[in-house]
Design a protein around this motif. Structure first.
Motif, PDB file in Angstrom:
ATOM      1  N   THR A  43      17.216 -79.269 -26.651  1.00 15.03           N
ATOM      2  CA  THR A  43      16.316 -79.345 -27.829  1.00 15.03           C
ATOM      3  C   THR A  43      15.445 -79.386 -28.191  1.00 15.03           C
ATOM      4  N   ARG A  44      14.236 -79.263 -27.726  1.00 14.63           N
ATOM      5  CA  ARG A  44      12.735 -79.185 -27.916  1.00 14.63           C
ATOM      6  C   ARG A  44      12.766 -77.366 -27.484  1.00 14.63           C
ATOM      7  N   LEU A  45      13.638 -76.528 -26.382  1.00 14.62           N
ATOM      8  CA  LEU A  45      12.534 -75.187 -25.631  1.00 14.62           C
ATOM      9  C   LEU A  45      13.346 -74.405 -26.517  1.00 14.62           C
ATOM     10  N   ARG A  46      14.785 -74.802 -27.158  1.00 13.09           N
ATOM     11  CA  ARG A  46      15.923 -73.824 -27.504  1.00 13.09           C
ATOM     12  C   ARG A  46      15.313 -72.645 -27.077  1.00 13.09           C
ATOM     13  N   PRO A  47      15.955 -72.687 -25.542  1.00 17.03           N
ATOM     14  CA  PRO A  47      15.390 -71.624 -24.355  1.00 17.03           C
ATOM     15  C   PRO A  47      16.327 -70.055 -24.704  1.00 17.03           C
ATOM     16  N   GLN A  48      15.471 -68.994 -24.312  1.00 18.37           N
ATOM     17  CA  GLN A  48      16.108 -67.553 -24.732  1.00 18.37           C
ATOM     18  C   GLN A  48      16.319 -67.139 -23.417  1.00 18.37           C
ATOM     19  N   ALA A  49      16.000 -67.476 -22.362  1.00 18.82           N
ATOM     20  CA  ALA A  49      16.794 -67.258 -21.060  1.00 18.82           C
ATOM     21  C   ALA A  49      16.189 -68.399 -20.106  1.00 18.82           C
TER      22      ALA A  49
ATOM     23  N   ASP B 188      27.200 -77.721 -21.880  1.00 21.50           N
ATOM     24  CA  ASP B 188      26.288 -79.004 -22.380  1.00 21.50           C
ATOM     25  C   ASP B 188      25.380 -78.202 -22.835  1.00 21.50           C
ATOM     26  N   LEU B 189      24.810 -76.703 -22.401  1.00 20.21           N
ATOM     27  CA  LEU B 189      23.623 -76.269 -23.427  1.00 20.21           C
ATOM     28  C   LEU B 189      24.428 -75.067 -23.306  1.00 20.21           C
ATOM     29  N   ALA B 190      23.818 -74.293 -24.442  1.00 15.15           N
ATOM     30  CA  ALA B 190      24.554 -73.001 -24.907  1.00 15.15           C
ATOM     31  C   ALA B 190      23.755 -72.143 -24.030  1.00 15.15           C
ATOM     32  N   PRO B 191      25.381 -70.986 -23.209  1.00 16.89           N
ATOM     33  CA  PRO B 191      24.448 -70.134 -21.679  1.00 16.89           C
ATOM     34  C   PRO B 191      23.142 -68.767 -22.810  1.00 16.89           C
ATOM     35  N   ALA B 192      22.791 -68.676 -21.858  1.00 16.75           N
ATOM     36  CA  ALA B 192      21.320 -67.376 -21.830  1.00 16.75           C
ATOM     37  C   ALA B 192      21.483 -67.091 -20.757  1.00 16.75           C
ATOM     38  N   PRO B 193      20.625 -65.451 -21.166  1.00 20.09           N
ATOM     39  CA  PRO B 193      20.673 -64.289 -19.775  1.00 20.09           C
ATOM     40  C   PRO B 193      20.026 -65.251 -19.073  1.00 20.09           C
ATOM     41  N   LEU B 194      20.335 -64.697 -17.763  1.00 18.12           N
ATOM     42  CA  LEU B 194      19.613 -65.029 -15.935  1.00 18.12           C
ATOM     43  C   LEU B 194      18.588 -64.610 -16.253  1.00 18.12           C
ATOM     44  N   VAL B 195      17.278 -64.607 -16.267  1.00 14.55           N
ATOM     45  CA  VAL B 195      16.265 -63.323 -16.135  1.00 14.55           C
ATOM     46  C   VAL B 195      15.455 -64.047 -14.772  1.00 14.55           C
ATOM     47  N   ALA B 196      14.954 -63.253 -13.502  1.00 12.14           N
ATOM     48  CA  ALA B 196      14.762 -63.273 -12.452  1.00 12.14           C
ATOM     49  C   ALA B 196      14.010 -61.867 -11.367  1.00 12.14           C
TER      50      ALA B 196
ATOM     51  N   PHE C 203      22.434 -60.497 -17.111  1.00 12.83           N
ATOM     52  CA  PHE C 203      21.143 -61.543 -17.021  1.00 12.83           C
ATOM     53  C   PHE C 203      20.519 -60.076 -16.666  1.00 12.83           C
ATOM     54  N   VAL C 204      19.019 -59.870 -16.490  1.00 12.64           N
ATOM     55  CA  VAL C 204      18.218 -59.091 -17.192  1.00 12.64           C
ATOM     56  C   VAL C 204      16.907 -59.623 -15.336  1.00 12.64           C
ATOM     57  N   LEU C 205      17.708 -58.780 -14.491  1.00 14.64           N
ATOM     58  CA  LEU C 205      16.908 -58.839 -12.956  1.00 14.64           C
ATOM     59  C   LEU C 205      16.301 -57.575 -12.574  1.00 14.64           C
ATOM     60  N   ALA C 206      14.646 -58.061 -12.004  1.00 11.51           N
ATOM     61  CA  ALA C 206      13.643 -56.800 -11.128  1.00 11.51           C
ATOM     62  C   ALA C 206      14.213 -56.946  -9.915  1.00 11.51           C
ATOM     63  N   VAL C 207      14.522 -55.339  -9.624  1.00 10.71           N
ATOM     64  CA  VAL C 207      14.835 -55.352  -8.274  1.00 10.71           C
ATOM     65  C   VAL C 207      14.621 -54.452  -7.321  1.00 10.71           C
ATOM     66  N   PRO C 208      14.751 -53.904  -6.480  1.00 10.15           N
ATOM     67  CA  PRO C 208      14.023 -52.630  -6.293  1.00 10.15           C
ATOM     68  C   PRO C 208      14.017 -51.682  -6.080  1.00 10.15           C
TER      69      PRO C 208
ATOM     70  N   SER D 145      11.207 -58.755 -23.726  1.00  7.33           N
ATOM     71  CA  SER D 145      10.973 -60.234 -24.960  1.00  7.33           C
ATOM     72  C   SER D 145      11.666 -60.727 -23.471  1.00  7.33           C
ATOM     73  N   LEU D 146      12.764 -60.619 -23.195  1.00  2.45           N
ATOM     74  CA  LEU D 146      13.476 -61.893 -22.409  1.00  2.45           C
ATOM     75  C   LEU D 146      12.452 -61.356 -20.842  1.00  2.45           C
ATOM     76  N   VAL D 147      11.939 -60.609 -20.661  1.00  2.00           N
ATOM     77  CA  VAL D 147      11.478 -60.065 -18.977  1.00  2.00           C
ATOM     78  C   VAL D 147       9.897 -61.348 -19.213  1.00  2.00           C
ATOM     79  N   GLU D 148       9.507 -61.071 -20.885  1.00  2.00           N
ATOM     80  CA  GLU D 148       8.465 -62.491 -20.994  1.00  2.00           C
ATOM     81  C   GLU D 148       8.410 -63.348 -20.769  1.00  2.00           C
ATOM     82  N   CYS D 149       9.811 -64.102 -21.174  1.00  2.00           N
ATOM     83  CA  CYS D 149      10.125 -65.525 -20.275  1.00  2.00           C
ATOM     84  C   CYS D 149       9.938 -65.736 -18.857  1.00  2.00           C
ATOM     85  N   HIS D 150      10.269 -64.130 -17.721  1.00  3.47           N
ATOM     86  CA  HIS D 150      10.049 -64.248 -16.341  1.00  3.47           C
ATOM     87  C   HIS D 150       8.622 -65.019 -16.740  1.00  3.47           C
TER      88      HIS D 150
END
Length: 343
Positions: free
Chosen positions: A84-90, A185-193, A215-220, A291-296
């Motif tokens: 409720t305070r952060l309003r997460p993007q990811a 209970d939480l709004a779904p957000a993309p997984l960034v890892a 998802f947005v994932l850094a891969v080999p 922009s999502l990558v910046e969340c990581h």
């Protein structure tokens, strides 16, 4: 110094499932200590920050290691409070190495750590964070258990539950993401890892698709992909991502000899060394994906703060329940510091 009334309201919110008043008081005392004690967060120093009672240290030790409260319920309330305070993007994942002396701590093992360039005796924690591009707050944790921790003697000493089995790090991360999504209970957000250290990258990508996660994932860079515009031609991800649109759209090689149907997109950050990211959100603009990558990046900074200022590496107990309760308290203290003043 945290406001007593404000911290009490926070404790009432996240520890709402603790039925006993003495448990809530100890939770308040532990959070107060984590927020105010400089340097190493020992149980003794945390207790001294709350009271001069000679039994306070023992009481807080018991609260973490043997008091029967369920950390999953507290983490759920913490996630709801933070959202409720952060309003997460990811939703983001960070893996942390916790150096340990001796071989008695739960999950301890010898592990080569590339960032340190050497093998260390350690625990490995996998944290799930709610993140925007500025802040990231941990809301769930898994303790990585190597295969050696299948032995009954080790599990019994550390009080590892019978339903907790050694899993790959990526499987623990997927379990946390699934659990958070299932809560509803939480709004779904993309997984960034960053999963460049994962050996079974293709399997994880397919599982995330099957479970309905964006998802947005850094891969080999050597991940094998097939450009959509050049069906049948296999390339490494680092080469395919440099071809540009429409070659940025790729599929994974089929495991059955047929044609893989899922379409992904590769995006490369403009920095050195280049990092290749793969996403199933193929219609998103490149700037939105970056922009999502910046969340990581925000998650990495949060992990460093947890280690420096919130006692991430300071848990002294040996039990599995104690580790999880401590990580829950530490996460709550961090969330309070970052978000308590956010309306």
């Amino acid at each position: 110094m945290p406001s007593t009334d404000q911290l009490s309201a926070f404790v009432d919110a996240v520890f709402v499932h603790l039925q006993r008043a003495d448990q809530r008081r100890r939770g308040h005392a532990y959070l107060h200590g984590l927020l105010t004690v400089p340097g190493k967060k020992t149980v003794r120093s945390v207790a001294a920050a709350a009271t001069d009672s000679p039994t306070a240290s023992q009481s807080l030790q018991q609260f973490v290691n043997s008091s029967p409260w369920h950390w999953e319920a507290v983490r759920h309330e913490l996630a709801c409070w933070a959202e409720t305070r952060l309003r997460p993007q990811a939703w983001t994942v960070a893996t942390t190495v916790l150096p340990k002396r001796g071989d008695h701590s739960v999950g301890v093992h010898r592990r080569f750590v590339p960032q340190l360039g050497r093998t260390v005796n350690c625990q490995v924690g996998i944290g799930l964070f709610l993140s925007d591009r500025v802040s990231a707050v941990p809301v769930d944790w898994r303790l990585h258990l190597p295969e050696d921790w299948s032995l009954p003697c080790l599990r019994g000493q550390a009080r590892v539950p019978s339903n907790v089995r050694p899993l790959p790090i990526w499987a623990d991360a997927l379990d946390m993401v699934d659990r958070l999504k299932r809560s509803g209970d939480l709004a779904p957000a993309p997984l960034v890892a960053d999963i460049r250290g994962t050996r079974r990258t293709s399997e994880l990508l397919r599982l995330l698709m099957r479970h309905g996660h964006d998802f947005v994932l850094a891969v080999p860079g050597d991940l094998t992909v097939v450009p959509v515009s050049e069906a049948g031609r296999e390339l490494q991800a680092s080469n395919a991502s440099s071809l540009g649109a429409p070659h940025g759209l790729v599929r994974l090689p089929s495991t059955t000899g047929g044609r893989s149907r899922e379409t992904y997109r590769l995006v490369t950050e403009r920095r050195r060394p280049a990092v290749v990211w793969i996403t199933n959100m193929v219609r998103q603009r490149t700037d939105e994906l970056l922009s999502l990558v910046e969340c990581h990046a925000a998650t990495g900074e949060a992990a460093r703060e947890l280690a420096l200022d919130f006692g991430l590496q300071d848990f002294e107990g040996r039990s599995y329940p104690g580790w999880h309760r401590y990580m829950t308290l530490m996460s709550a203290a961090y969330a309070y510091r970052r978000l308590a003043d956010v309306p």
